[in-house]
Write a protein that holds these residues in place. Structure first.
Motif, mmCIF file in Angstrom:
data_model
loop_
_atom_site.group_PDB
_atom_site.id
_atom_site.type_symbol
_atom_site.label_atom_id
_atom_site.label_comp_id
_atom_site.label_asym_id
_atom_site.label_seq_id
_atom_site.Cartn_x
_atom_site.Cartn_y
_atom_site.Cartn_z
ATOM 1 N N ASP A 10 76.482 89.831 -36.028
ATOM 2 C CA ASP A 10 75.735 90.141 -37.233
ATOM 3 C C ASP A 10 74.244 90.152 -36.924
ATOM 4 O OD1 ASP A 10 75.322 90.586 -40.005
ATOM 5 O OD2 ASP A 10 74.755 88.475 -40.184
ATOM 6 N N PRO A 11 73.522 91.246 -37.290
ATOM 7 C CA PRO A 11 72.083 91.325 -36.971
ATOM 8 C C PRO A 11 71.282 90.177 -37.576
ATOM 9 C CG PRO A 11 72.918 93.480 -37.569
ATOM 10 C CD PRO A 11 74.044 92.502 -37.857
ATOM 11 N N ALA A 12 71.613 89.789 -38.794
ATOM 12 C CA ALA A 12 70.872 88.694 -39.415
ATOM 13 C C ALA A 12 71.110 87.392 -38.663
ATOM 14 C CB ALA A 12 71.297 88.557 -40.882
ATOM 15 N N ASP A 13 72.373 87.198 -38.236
ATOM 16 C CA ASP A 13 72.701 85.995 -37.478
ATOM 17 C C ASP A 13 71.989 85.992 -36.129
ATOM 18 O OD1 ASP A 13 74.034 83.540 -36.884
ATOM 19 O OD2 ASP A 13 75.452 84.670 -35.651
ATOM 20 N N ARG A 14 71.934 87.152 -35.491
ATOM 21 C CA ARG A 14 71.263 87.254 -34.205
ATOM 22 C C ARG A 14 69.755 87.010 -34.356
ATOM 23 N NH1 ARG A 14 74.098 89.930 -30.134
ATOM 24 N NH2 ARG A 14 72.139 90.687 -29.252
ATOM 25 N N GLU A 15 69.179 87.547 -35.419
ATOM 26 C CA GLU A 15 67.743 87.357 -35.636
ATOM 27 C C GLU A 15 67.428 85.876 -35.858
ATOM 28 O OE1 GLU A 15 64.185 88.862 -38.664
ATOM 29 O OE2 GLU A 15 66.216 89.678 -38.817
ATOM 30 N N GLU A 16 68.259 85.184 -36.657
ATOM 31 C CA GLU A 16 68.038 83.764 -36.902
ATOM 32 C C GLU A 16 68.199 82.944 -35.626
ATOM 33 O OE1 GLU A 16 67.243 80.238 -38.980
ATOM 34 O OE2 GLU A 16 66.849 82.357 -39.402
ATOM 35 N N THR A 17 69.219 83.336 -34.801
ATOM 36 C CA THR A 17 69.432 82.614 -33.547
ATOM 37 C C THR A 17 68.247 82.790 -32.598
ATOM 38 O OG1 THR A 17 71.828 82.849 -33.738
ATOM 39 C CG2 THR A 17 70.941 82.378 -31.545
ATOM 40 N N VAL A 18 67.745 84.043 -32.519
ATOM 41 C CA VAL A 18 66.597 84.305 -31.650
ATOM 42 C C VAL A 18 65.386 83.500 -32.122
ATOM 43 C CG1 VAL A 18 64.950 86.069 -30.934
ATOM 44 C CG2 VAL A 18 67.392 86.561 -30.891
ATOM 45 N N ARG A 19 65.201 83.396 -33.438
ATOM 46 C CA ARG A 19 64.062 82.634 -33.957
ATOM 47 C C ARG A 19 64.178 81.156 -33.588
ATOM 48 N NH1 ARG A 19 62.773 79.448 -37.984
ATOM 49 N NH2 ARG A 19 64.916 79.437 -38.774
ATOM 50 N N LEU A 20 65.383 80.599 -33.778
ATOM 51 C CA LEU A 20 65.579 79.185 -33.448
ATOM 52 C C LEU A 20 65.415 78.922 -31.938
ATOM 53 C CD1 LEU A 20 68.634 78.370 -35.762
ATOM 54 C CD2 LEU A 20 66.257 77.640 -36.057
ATOM 55 N N VAL A 21 65.998 79.852 -31.137
ATOM 56 C CA VAL A 21 65.891 79.675 -29.684
ATOM 57 C C VAL A 21 64.437 79.779 -29.229
ATOM 58 C CG1 VAL A 21 66.464 80.751 -27.483
ATOM 59 C CG2 VAL A 21 68.241 80.407 -29.192
ATOM 60 N N VAL A 67 69.509 75.279 -27.650
ATOM 61 C CA VAL A 67 69.463 76.694 -27.242
ATOM 62 C C VAL A 67 70.843 77.154 -26.793
ATOM 63 C CG1 VAL A 67 68.544 78.273 -25.521
ATOM 64 C CG2 VAL A 67 67.014 76.667 -26.670
ATOM 65 N N ARG A 68 71.509 76.353 -25.976
ATOM 66 C CA ARG A 68 72.825 76.756 -25.492
ATOM 67 C C ARG A 68 73.825 76.871 -26.638
ATOM 68 N NH1 ARG A 68 75.276 73.265 -20.743
ATOM 69 N NH2 ARG A 68 73.703 74.496 -19.619
ATOM 70 N N GLY A 69 73.775 75.898 -27.576
ATOM 71 C CA GLY A 69 74.738 75.933 -28.686
ATOM 72 C C GLY A 69 74.568 77.162 -29.548
ATOM 73 N N HIS A 70 73.319 77.502 -29.862
ATOM 74 C CA HIS A 70 73.099 78.693 -30.682
ATOM 75 C C HIS A 70 73.472 79.972 -29.955
ATOM 76 C CE1 HIS A 70 70.802 75.957 -33.298
ATOM 77 N NE2 HIS A 70 70.921 76.889 -34.241
ATOM 78 N N LEU A 71 73.177 80.043 -28.670
ATOM 79 C CA LEU A 71 73.534 81.247 -27.921
ATOM 80 C C LEU A 71 75.050 81.400 -27.818
ATOM 81 C CD1 LEU A 71 70.902 81.222 -25.019
ATOM 82 C CD2 LEU A 71 70.935 82.676 -27.064
ATOM 83 N N GLU A 72 75.762 80.276 -27.688
ATOM 84 C CA GLU A 72 77.221 80.358 -27.590
ATOM 85 C C GLU A 72 77.855 80.743 -28.918
ATOM 86 O OE1 GLU A 72 78.375 76.546 -26.182
ATOM 87 O OE2 GLU A 72 77.878 76.956 -24.064
ATOM 88 N N LEU A 73 77.240 80.360 -30.024
ATOM 89 C CA LEU A 73 77.806 80.649 -31.344
ATOM 90 C C LEU A 73 77.252 81.923 -31.961
ATOM 91 C CD1 LEU A 73 77.776 77.036 -32.845
ATOM 92 C CD2 LEU A 73 79.695 78.270 -31.833
#
Length: 478
Positions: free
Chosen positions: A291-302, A281-287
């Motif tokens: 980009d909306p698509a990148d943010r959506e994918e990060t939110v899904r993974l988190v 979770v921390r790694g994805h939030l830091e990276l």
């Protein structure tokens, strides 16, 4: 201001109570013996006085003068003849008094005084005032309290047959010697009681110390115990209550050691298991970029990792509750109905060929919710390690004193080296049965806790034709 009182050890308290009880008992014995002796003295004196006066009364009625051969005509002669024939006991005086003699406050010629062990200074015949009081008294029995000791007396009046003066026979007994003997016996018993208490103190101190030695060892051991060192045990000797206490304390230490060891392993495993999703979770939030698509994918993974952490925490809380007495709440359950309900709920878990393999038609004392939870977990485990179209069989069987509920699949099975570890917390085995395997490794540990909560066990066997069969083997009674 609070004043702290000095602490008194159990050894001292036991000894004090022992001494108090013995002192009261020995004192009561000494007092009782003295009372019995004094009562016996009183009874003996009363019998003696009654006997002497009775013998004189018979002599008055039947006696005759040896000189004349006829009845006595006057008290003086009667008393003289009677007293000459008597022999006084120790501490006893026999006195014959006439009115003339009493008027002079002295015994006349008819007085006979005994000399056996009786000092002249204490003799009644020398006390003229006392003689006069006794002679003039209207009582037949009485007691004189003199400085020289207590005197018990009895009197028999003599009525004259002629014109002679009145007379009386006085029987006097000096009770001081008898009473002194009772007092000496009393003080002797008290002295012996004191010696006995001293001896009891020494013996009681040694015996109490020997008996309470394991208790002191328990206290010392408890004071030296720490979370890092729970290995000390108390040596058990004998078969008494103290030995039972030592065994109980050792058993408690065994349970504490096991609990602390399990706690350390549990904390280490939980920390390791939760550290991974937190790092993800921390790694994805830091990276995470803009980009909306990148943010959506990060939110899904988190979100997925947070859901996994939530499941881990829920499972941990469930396993922690397995130590409580109310973890399972058994009640009479129809096993056929319970098996059918589990089958209906489990077949929605995946696209498999579900079969209700067998049903035991009996009543068992179980917690239906916990059993359902365990069976659904086993069914979920079977789904994860099979592919669509494979068979999963659910059923129940009854034996003489137990029942068995099972879930059998035709998946790849469990490697022999993993059979002993898959039921431990956070253990998934050295090899996974299929690509779908995952999770925190707590599912089978929960199943094991539920089985043990029912005083049963969970067993693993190989399914005929390949696969794994998980069984809950439970006691049927309450």
């Amino acid at each position: 201001m609070t004043v702290s009182l000095p602490r008194i050890s159990a050894r001292v308290r036991i000894l004090l109570w022992l001494l108090v009880v013995m002192a009261v008992a020995l004192g009561a014995v000494a007092v009782t013996v003295r009372s019995i002796l004094l009562r016996d003295v009183d009874h003996r004196i009363s019998r003696l006085l009654t006997q002497e006066t009775g013998e004189f009364a018979n002599f008055v009625e039947q006696g005759v003068d040896p000189d004349t051969g006829s009845r006595f005509g006057e008290p003086h002669r009667l008393l003289r003849v009677y007293l000459q024939r008597q022999y006084a006991d120790p501490d006893e005086e026999l006195l014959g008094l006439t009115r003339a003699a009493a008027g002079r406050a002295a015994a006349g010629p008819a007085v006979i005084r005994q000399q056996r062990d009786l000092p002249a200074s204490t003799a009644l015949w020398r006390d003229r005032a006392a003689l006069a009081r006794i002679f003039d008294s209207t009582e037949s029995f009485g007691t004189l309290h003199r400085p020289r000791g207590e005197l018990r007396w009895a009197k028999v009046p003599v009525s004259p047959l002629g014109d002679g003066p009145d007379g009386a026979l006085v029987v006097a007994f000096h009770a001081d010697r008898e009473q002194d003997f009772a007092d000496e016996t009393f003080w002797t018993l008290l002295a012996l009681s004191g010696i006995a208490l001293l001896m009891t103190s020494g013996v009681g101190w040694a015996v109490a110390g020997r008996i309470l030695a394991p208790v002191r060892v328990v206290r010392t051991t408890a004071a030296e115990l720490t979370e890092q060192d729970l290995t000390r045990r108390i040596p058990v000797e004998g078969r008494d209550d103290i030995a039972a206490l030592a065994e109980t304390f050792n058993g408690m230490l065994d349970r504490l050691e096991q609990a602390f060891a399990a706690q350390r392993v549990f904390v280490d495993d939980a920390g390791h298991e939760l550290r991974t999703p937190i790092t993800i979770v921390r790694g994805h939030l830091e990276l995470m970029g803009d980009d909306p698509a990148d943010r959506e994918e990060t939110v899904r993974l988190v979100t997925d990792e947070l859901d996994r952490m939530s499941r881990i925490v829920e499972d941990l809380l469930l396993l922690a509750g397995a130590e409580r007495p109310d973890f399972v709440r058994p009640e009479p359950v129809q096993l056929a109905e319970l098996t059918a309900d589990v089958f209906v709920k489990a077949r929605t878990l995946g696209d498999r060929e579900w079969l209700l393999d067998g049903v035991a038609d009996c009543e068992a004392h179980l917690d239906p919710q916990r059993i359902t939870q365990a069976m659904v977990q086993l069914a979920q485990n079977a789904v994860q390690h099979t592919v669509p179209g494979q068979k999963i069989r659910i059923g129940s069987r009854r034996y003489e004193d137990r029942v068995e509920l099972y879930v059998a699949d035709n998946g790849p099975g469990i490697p022999p080296q993993d059979a002993d570890v898959i039921f431990e917390r956070f253990r998934r085995g050295t090899a996974r049965r299929g690509a779908r395997a995952g999770g925190a490794g707590l599912g089978l540990a929960i199943v094991k806790a539920i089985a043990e909560g029912h005083r049963g066990r969970v067993a693993l066997s190989r399914t005929d034709g390949g696969g794994a069969t998980f069984s809950l083997i439970l006691e049927t009674g309450p």
